[in-house]
Design an enzyme around this catalytic site. Structure first.
Site, short mmCIF file in Angstrom:
data_model
loop_
_atom_site.label_atom_id
_atom_site.label_comp_id
_atom_site.label_asym_id
_atom_site.label_seq_id
_atom_site.Cartn_x
_atom_site.Cartn_y
_atom_site.Cartn_z
N THR A 177 4.97 -6.34 0.37
CA THR A 177 4.84 -5.22 0.74
C THR A 177 5.84 -4.23 0.01
O THR A 177 5.58 -3.13 -0.44
CB THR A 177 4.87 -5.19 2.28
OG1 THR A 177 3.87 -5.70 2.92
CG2 THR A 177 5.10 -3.43 2.78
N GLU A 234 -2.38 -2.46 5.23
CA GLU A 234 -1.53 -3.80 5.20
C GLU A 234 -2.55 -4.91 4.99
O GLU A 234 -3.45 -5.01 5.71
CB GLU A 234 -0.74 -3.96 6.59
CG GLU A 234 -0.06 -5.31 6.75
CD GLU A 234 0.79 -5.51 5.74
OE1 GLU A 234 0.86 -6.73 5.35
OE2 GLU A 234 1.55 -4.83 5.52
N ASP A 275 -1.97 -3.39 0.06
CA ASP A 275 -0.63 -3.42 -0.43
C ASP A 275 -0.79 -4.92 -1.50
O ASP A 275 -0.09 -4.98 -2.16
CB ASP A 275 0.48 -3.42 0.29
CG ASP A 275 0.16 -4.28 1.54
OD1 ASP A 275 -0.89 -4.88 1.71
OD2 ASP A 275 1.41 -4.47 2.29
N HIS A 318 -1.51 -7.39 9.76
CA HIS A 318 -0.63 -8.06 9.08
C HIS A 318 -0.80 -9.68 9.59
O HIS A 318 -1.18 -9.79 11.03
CB HIS A 318 0.62 -7.60 9.52
CG HIS A 318 2.05 -8.20 8.64
ND1 HIS A 318 2.12 -9.55 8.68
CD2 HIS A 318 2.52 -7.64 7.63
CE1 HIS A 318 3.27 -9.75 7.91
NE2 HIS A 318 3.60 -8.63 7.39
#
Length: 579
Positions: free
Chosen positions: A159, A111, A338, A277
């Protein structure tokens, strides 16, 4: 029927007040969840923020727009698509074609992880701190094909766009999220389905967030995933083990083992991490406390390195488990970022940390920070190397297919094998007219020489011609992908013998029971890790210090005191878990 008289002033006043209140509510919802409607990441949040009546109007508009494009498409629209795909086909490199044939495929979704974190050392109090030591070791391993110039190609879907590119070899949408707008209805031959037709026995996704986020619970069925283990299958979330985007990574990895070990091999599995994140909270529990923060005026940037370090530690713990359990040698492990973690608006504040000048920061620098890591770990292989080929996320699936010995010549995919000698090094960004090649970069309306970063302000005739050809090639790739996606052309396609996905074949409500039933039915023919271990669970092989700190009741006294290494297992120590 209301028989009372109609009072114009009162009606206008009430309607105006209603519109004002709704606008205020929408404004507050956008503050709480930016791009709530344009990105559409979760219908749950739309209903919670705006109410059911507003959601019905929003959903009706989405459905109308999607069906309008689909209704205009016909089988005849496939001809230019097939012509394009055949002309663009990149034959595999014979040295690597089929090198991982028959192995389990494990994807690790990193992430918000950007390429500049590889080998990066954070300066703090006169010392250097390596942010991702374990991932760095993989990057430089002889068992890894590491790609240094892979760019994210996401847009508003972020994402979900990355997942769409990874699984389908096609782009997301120019506006909104493909998984939300089309994912639950479009016919697609995605990676899980393709592998199921090439000897793979099961496929699963592990993600410590709600299954409805990005419409995953329906899109995954269209892609052919047998199982989806979302937050409902993991440890109950609380303030100490999770945040708004789901369960902390180490706990998610640990909790997943009870399901992973029952998958029939060879399997295709994807892990979606969340701890790195935004907003990069540093309140993680366990052995990661103490990693220094960066010192910039931007708190988001300051925490980014600490959460990336946590992710690195979680990945190491999982790799240790794979090695201890025996899955490692029979698998191919793919790690990919991502999308960007630091947005373009924050990049000037990041500049001093990466030896750049905030005052001279340019669109070229923004473009180069769109690089994300892409690594393919093939245990036992000694031909690993760092590949400098330019490519994008749309090229990841064709590369994987050829490594597995699957020819993708007749698949509806617009990417190319990154290892192929025929690979065209033109990376199309999702926004039209933006691209990067080894020679030229076009980004945010400006053009540069890629090797020097020098802006091209007055190109000569040859340069102008070369730029126009690249721009046309990049835009055509987007156009072909969009025609497949928005027109749902997969429903008409008969160019291979894979067939079509039937989403009704998949139910994610009782996945554990289904796994156990399959094991019992197969008996001695079961290929799950659990069966190979003669009914002995492998959960105790995962010894994350973070997990131990949160769940000491699952470990005996002697093992719960051992937190000496991040995820390592002492071969001389026996760890037991309670049933």
């Amino acid at each position: 029927m209301d028989t009372r008289p109609f009072y114009f002033r009162a009606s206008v006043a009430i309607s105006s007040l209603s519109a004002m209140l709704f606008s205020a509510n929408l404004f507050l919802a956008e503050i709480d969840r930016p791009e709530l409607l344009t990105r559409g990441f979760s219908n749950y949040y739309v209903v919670r923020a705006l109410g059911l009546p507003a959601f019905l109007g929003y959903s009706a508009n989405q459905t109308y727009n999607a069906n309008k494009e689909r209704a205009k498409a016909s089988e005849a629209d496939l001809q230019p698509v097939e012509d394009y795909l055949q002309a663009r086909y990149a034959k595999p490199d014979s040295e690597y074609y089929g090198i991982a044939k028959g192995r389990n495929v494990i994807y690790l979704h990193l992430e918000s992880f950007q390429q500049f974190l590889i080998d990066y050392k954070l300066q703090s109090d006169g010392k250097e701190y390596e942010v991702t030591p374990f991932i760095n070791s993989l990057y430089h391993s002889d068992s890894t094909l590491s790609f240094s110039n892979i760019f994210n190609q996401v847009k508003a879907g972020k994402t979900s766009d990355a997942e769409t590119l990874l699984e389908t070899g096609l782009f997301g949408l120019n506006q909104g999220s493909f998984m939300v707008n089309y994912g639950g209805s479009n016919t697609q031959q995605a990676a899980p389905f393709i592998l199921s037709k090439n000897g793979y026995n099961s496929s699963a996704v592990f993600h410590g967030n709600t299954g409805t986020f990005w419409n995953r619970n329906t899109a995954y069925k269209q892609w052919g995933y047998n199982y989806f283990f979302d937050a409902s299958y993991f440890t109950e979330q609380n303030d100490s083990n999770s945040f708004q985007y789901g369960l902390n990574d180490k706990i998610m990895f640990k909790d997943s083992i009870q399901y992973l070990e029952h998958l029939q091999q060879p399997f295709y599995a994807k892990y979606i991490t969340v701890s790195n994140h935004y907003p990069y909270t540093t309140s993680l529990i366990g052995d990661e406390i103490g990693f220094p923060l960066a010192t910039t005026p931007d708190e988001t940037i300051n925490g980014y390195f600490a959460t990336a370090n946590y992710l690195d530690s979680a990945i190491k713990s999982f790799f240790d488990y794979l090695k201890e359990s025996g899955l490692y040698e029979n698998s191919i492990i793919v790690l990919y970022g991502d999308h960007y973690g630091i947005s373009n608006s924050r990049n000037p504040a990041l500049a001093p940390l990466i030896n750049k000048n905030s005052e001279t920061w340019s669109s070229f620098d923004n473009a180069m920070l769109q690089r994300i890591p892409y690594m393919v770990v093939i245990p036992g292989m000694t031909k690993g190397k760092i590949v400098d080929t330019y490519g994008g996320q749309v090229d990841i699936l064709p590369t994987l297919e050829h490594l597995l010995g699957i020819d993708n010549k007749n698949f509806l995919q617009v990417g190319q094998d990154l290892l192929s000698p025929d690979h065209k090094q033109i990376v199309s960004f999702r926004s039209s007219n933006n691209f990067v090649t080894p020679t030229y970069t076009a980004y945010s309306g400006r053009t540069y020489y890629t090797q020097t970063g020098e802006e091209i302000t007055n190109p000569d005739e040859n340069t102008q011609k070369a730029l126009e050809e690249i721009r046309n090639t990049a835009n055509l790739q987007l156009k072909i992908s969009d025609s497949i996606q928005t027109g749902d052309l997969g429903r008409f396609y008969k160019g291979n013998d894979l067939g079509k996905v039937n989403p009704d074949d998949y139910n994610y409500n009782n996945s554990m029971e289904t796994l156990l039933e399959q094991e019992q039915e197969k008996g001695t023919n079961s290929t799950s890790l659990y069966s190979q271990r003669n009914g002995q669970s492998s959960i105790d092989l995962y010894n994350s210090p973070t997990y131990r700190a949160l769940h000491p009741e699952q470990f005996n006294t002697s093992s719960s005191d051992d937190t000496s290494d991040s995820g390592s297992t002492d071969a001389n120590t026996t760890t037991t878990t309670k049933e």
